[in-house]
Each structure stands twice: as C-alpha cells, then as structure tokens.
Design a protein around this motif. Structure first.
Motif, PDB file in Angstrom:
ATOM      1  N   VAL A   1      50.958   1.084  47.530  1.00 25.72           N
ATOM      2  CA  VAL A   1      50.841   1.288  46.084  1.00 25.72           C
ATOM      3  C   VAL A   1      49.988   2.528  45.834  1.00 25.72           C
ATOM      4  O   VAL A   1      48.899   2.663  46.402  1.00 25.72           O
ATOM      5  N   CYS A   2      50.486   3.419  44.997  1.00 20.43           N
ATOM      6  CA  CYS A   2      49.753   4.633  44.638  1.00 20.43           C
ATOM      7  C   CYS A   2      48.454   4.239  43.936  1.00 20.43           C
ATOM      8  O   CYS A   2      48.471   3.458  42.975  1.00 20.43           O
ATOM      9  N   ALA A   3      47.338   4.799  44.411  1.00 21.72           N
ATOM     10  CA  ALA A   3      46.028   4.473  43.845  1.00 21.72           C
ATOM     11  C   ALA A   3      45.875   4.958  42.411  1.00 21.72           C
ATOM     12  O   ALA A   3      45.132   4.366  41.634  1.00 21.72           O
ATOM     13  N   ALA A   4      46.565   6.031  42.050  1.00 16.16           N
ATOM     14  CA  ALA A   4      46.397   6.610  40.716  1.00 16.16           C
ATOM     15  C   ALA A   4      47.381   6.061  39.693  1.00 16.16           C
ATOM     16  O   ALA A   4      47.022   5.870  38.531  1.00 16.16           O
ATOM     17  N   THR A   5      48.627   5.811  40.110  1.00 13.46           N
ATOM     18  CA  THR A   5      49.656   5.416  39.141  1.00 13.46           C
ATOM     19  C   THR A   5      50.133   3.979  39.284  1.00 13.46           C
ATOM     20  O   THR A   5      50.758   3.454  38.373  1.00 13.46           O
ATOM     21  N   GLY A   6      49.865   3.363  40.422  1.00 13.82           N
ATOM     22  CA  GLY A   6      50.355   2.013  40.660  1.00 13.82           C
ATOM     23  C   GLY A   6      51.809   1.964  41.109  1.00 13.82           C
ATOM     24  O   GLY A   6      52.362   0.889  41.291  1.00 13.82           O
ATOM     25  N   ALA A   7      52.424   3.132  41.313  1.00 18.07           N
ATOM     26  CA  ALA A   7      53.824   3.193  41.735  1.00 18.07           C
ATOM     27  C   ALA A   7      53.956   2.756  43.194  1.00 18.07           C
ATOM     28  O   ALA A   7      53.058   2.981  44.006  1.00 18.07           O
ATOM     29  N   ARG A   8      55.087   2.147  43.483  1.00 14.91           N
ATOM     30  CA  ARG A   8      55.395   1.774  44.869  1.00 14.91           C
ATOM     31  C   ARG A   8      55.869   3.011  45.621  1.00 14.91           C
ATOM     32  O   ARG A   8      56.716   3.743  45.143  1.00 14.91           O
ATOM     33  N   VAL A   9      55.324   3.220  46.817  1.00 18.24           N
ATOM     34  CA  VAL A   9      55.709   4.356  47.652  1.00 18.24           C
ATOM     35  C   VAL A   9      56.230   3.798  48.979  1.00 18.24           C
ATOM     36  O   VAL A   9      55.439   3.244  49.755  1.00 18.24           O
ATOM     37  N   PRO A  10      57.529   3.906  49.229  1.00 15.39           N
ATOM     38  CA  PRO A  10      58.061   3.434  50.517  1.00 15.39           C
ATOM     39  C   PRO A  10      57.371   4.173  51.664  1.00 15.39           C
ATOM     40  O   PRO A  10      57.073   5.373  51.554  1.00 15.39           O
ATOM     41  N   LEU A  11      57.113   3.482  52.765  1.00 12.92           N
ATOM     42  CA  LEU A  11      56.422   4.112  53.886  1.00 12.92           C
ATOM     43  C   LEU A  11      57.160   5.344  54.392  1.00 12.92           C
ATOM     44  O   LEU A  11      56.525   6.322  54.796  1.00 12.92           O
ATOM     45  N   ASN A  12      58.472   5.335  54.356  1.00 13.31           N
ATOM     46  CA  ASN A  12      59.247   6.498  54.808  1.00 13.31           C
ATOM     47  C   ASN A  12      59.023   7.718  53.921  1.00 13.31           C
ATOM     48  O   ASN A  12      59.258   8.842  54.352  1.00 13.31           O
ATOM     49  N   ASP A  13      58.595   7.516  52.680  1.00 11.03           N
ATOM     50  CA  ASP A  13      58.375   8.616  51.735  1.00 11.03           C
ATOM     51  C   ASP A  13      56.906   8.991  51.569  1.00 11.03           C
ATOM     52  O   ASP A  13      56.581   9.917  50.837  1.00 11.03           O
ATOM     53  N   LEU A  14      56.013   8.275  52.236  1.00 11.06           N
ATOM     54  CA  LEU A  14      54.572   8.501  52.071  1.00 11.06           C
ATOM     55  C   LEU A  14      54.162   9.822  52.713  1.00 11.06           C
ATOM     56  O   LEU A  14      54.331  10.034  53.909  1.00 11.06           O
ATOM     57  N   ARG A  15      53.655  10.752  51.907  1.00 12.33           N
ATOM     58  CA  ARG A  15      53.248  12.074  52.385  1.00 12.33           C
ATOM     59  C   ARG A  15      51.824  12.452  51.949  1.00 12.33           C
ATOM     60  O   ARG A  15      51.256  13.384  52.490  1.00 12.33           O
ATOM     61  N   TYR A  16      51.268  11.750  50.976  1.00 10.85           N
ATOM     62  CA  TYR A  16      49.988  12.157  50.387  1.00 10.85           C
ATOM     63  C   TYR A  16      49.004  11.000  50.384  1.00 10.85           C
ATOM     64  O   TYR A  16      49.317   9.915  49.901  1.00 10.85           O
TER      65      TYR A  16
ATOM     66  N   SER B   1      44.362  10.156  50.868  1.00  5.01           N
ATOM     67  CA  SER B   1      42.989  10.640  51.051  1.00  5.01           C
ATOM     68  C   SER B   1      42.370   9.870  52.207  1.00  5.01           C
ATOM     69  O   SER B   1      42.296   8.634  52.168  1.00  5.01           O
ATOM     70  N   VAL B   2      41.935  10.612  53.232  1.00  2.00           N
ATOM     71  CA  VAL B   2      41.260   9.985  54.364  1.00  2.00           C
ATOM     72  C   VAL B   2      39.910   9.439  53.915  1.00  2.00           C
ATOM     73  O   VAL B   2      39.543   8.313  54.250  1.00  2.00           O
ATOM     74  N   ALA B   3      39.182  10.219  53.136  1.00  2.81           N
ATOM     75  CA  ALA B   3      37.846   9.814  52.685  1.00  2.81           C
ATOM     76  C   ALA B   3      37.892   8.567  51.810  1.00  2.81           C
ATOM     77  O   ALA B   3      37.058   7.678  51.940  1.00  2.81           O
ATOM     78  N   ARG B   4      38.864   8.521  50.902  1.00  4.82           N
ATOM     79  CA  ARG B   4      38.964   7.394  49.968  1.00  4.82           C
ATOM     80  C   ARG B   4      39.849   6.270  50.494  1.00  4.82           C
ATOM     81  O   ARG B   4      39.874   5.180  49.914  1.00  4.82           O
ATOM     82  N   GLN B   5      40.625   6.536  51.557  1.00  5.38           N
ATOM     83  CA  GLN B   5      41.570   5.567  52.111  1.00  5.38           C
ATOM     84  C   GLN B   5      42.518   5.064  51.023  1.00  5.38           C
ATOM     85  O   GLN B   5      42.707   3.869  50.813  1.00  5.38           O
ATOM     86  N   GLU B   6      43.126   6.038  50.307  1.00  6.70           N
ATOM     87  CA  GLU B   6      44.064   5.748  49.220  1.00  6.70           C
ATOM     88  C   GLU B   6      45.341   6.552  49.411  1.00  6.70           C
ATOM     89  O   GLU B   6      45.308   7.676  49.905  1.00  6.70           O
ATOM     90  N   ALA B   7      46.443   5.980  48.972  1.00  8.28           N
ATOM     91  CA  ALA B   7      47.740   6.662  48.994  1.00  8.28           C
ATOM     92  C   ALA B   7      48.079   7.172  47.601  1.00  8.28           C
ATOM     93  O   ALA B   7      47.618   6.612  46.599  1.00  8.28           O
ATOM     94  N   TYR B   8      48.899   8.245  47.560  1.00 16.05           N
ATOM     95  CA  TYR B   8      49.335   8.822  46.291  1.00 16.05           C
ATOM     96  C   TYR B   8      50.841   9.043  46.326  1.00 16.05           C
ATOM     97  O   TYR B   8      51.407   9.377  47.361  1.00 16.05           O
ATOM     98  N   ALA B   9      51.474   8.907  45.183  1.00 17.29           N
ATOM     99  CA  ALA B   9      52.936   8.986  45.093  1.00 17.29           C
ATOM    100  C   ALA B   9      53.468  10.400  45.262  1.00 17.29           C
ATOM    101  O   ALA B   9      54.509  10.599  45.870  1.00 17.29           O
ATOM    102  N   THR B  10      52.782  11.403  44.714  1.00 21.22           N
ATOM    103  CA  THR B  10      53.261  12.785  44.761  1.00 21.22           C
ATOM    104  C   THR B  10      52.089  13.732  44.990  1.00 21.22           C
ATOM    105  O   THR B  10      50.918  13.344  44.835  1.00 21.22           O
TER     106      THR B  10
END
Length: 66
Positions: A29-44, A46-55
């Motif tokens: 789940v994108c930390a900023a938008t709450g959007a679902r990000v398939p693992l195959n599409d995950l590109r962004y 933050s190592v420091a925050r341990q968060e994923a982002y959609a775009t």
C-alpha cells in the motif's frame, strides 16, 4: 491447506537496491495515497522510512523537505 497470496498485502524490508519479502503477498500500500501497488510494479520506496510509493511524483512529494 495452502494459502493464496492473492489480494493480500506483502510485508517488505526496503533496501537501497531492492527489497526483501518478510511476509508474502501480491501488493503493498502506498504510504502517501493508500493506493495498491502490485509487487511487480513497485519501483519507488524510502529505505529510511521503510515506505512504498505508487509513482515517482508521489515519492518526490512525500520525501520533499517541508
């Protein structure tokens, strides 16, 4: 009984050049938008925050100094 990873969020450890799956799933789940990000599409992320982002744009906005 086998459990399917479909429709289940994964738990990941984000590293500089990739990520390690801690708990299996098919998306994060994108930390900023709450959007679902398939693992195959995950590109962004933050190592420091341990968060994923959609775009890239969402990541840039989330990580910009305030």
């Amino acid at each position: 009984m086998l459990m399917s990873n479909t429709d289940r969020p994964a738990r990941l450890h984000y590293m500089a050049n990739g990520f390690r799956v801690l708990a299996p799933g098919d998306h994060v789940v994108c930390a900023a938008t709450g959007a679902r990000v398939p693992l195959n599409d995950l590109r962004y992320w933050s190592v420091a925050r341990q968060e994923a982002y959609a775009t890239a744009q969402v990541a840039s906005e989330a990580l910009a100094p305030k």
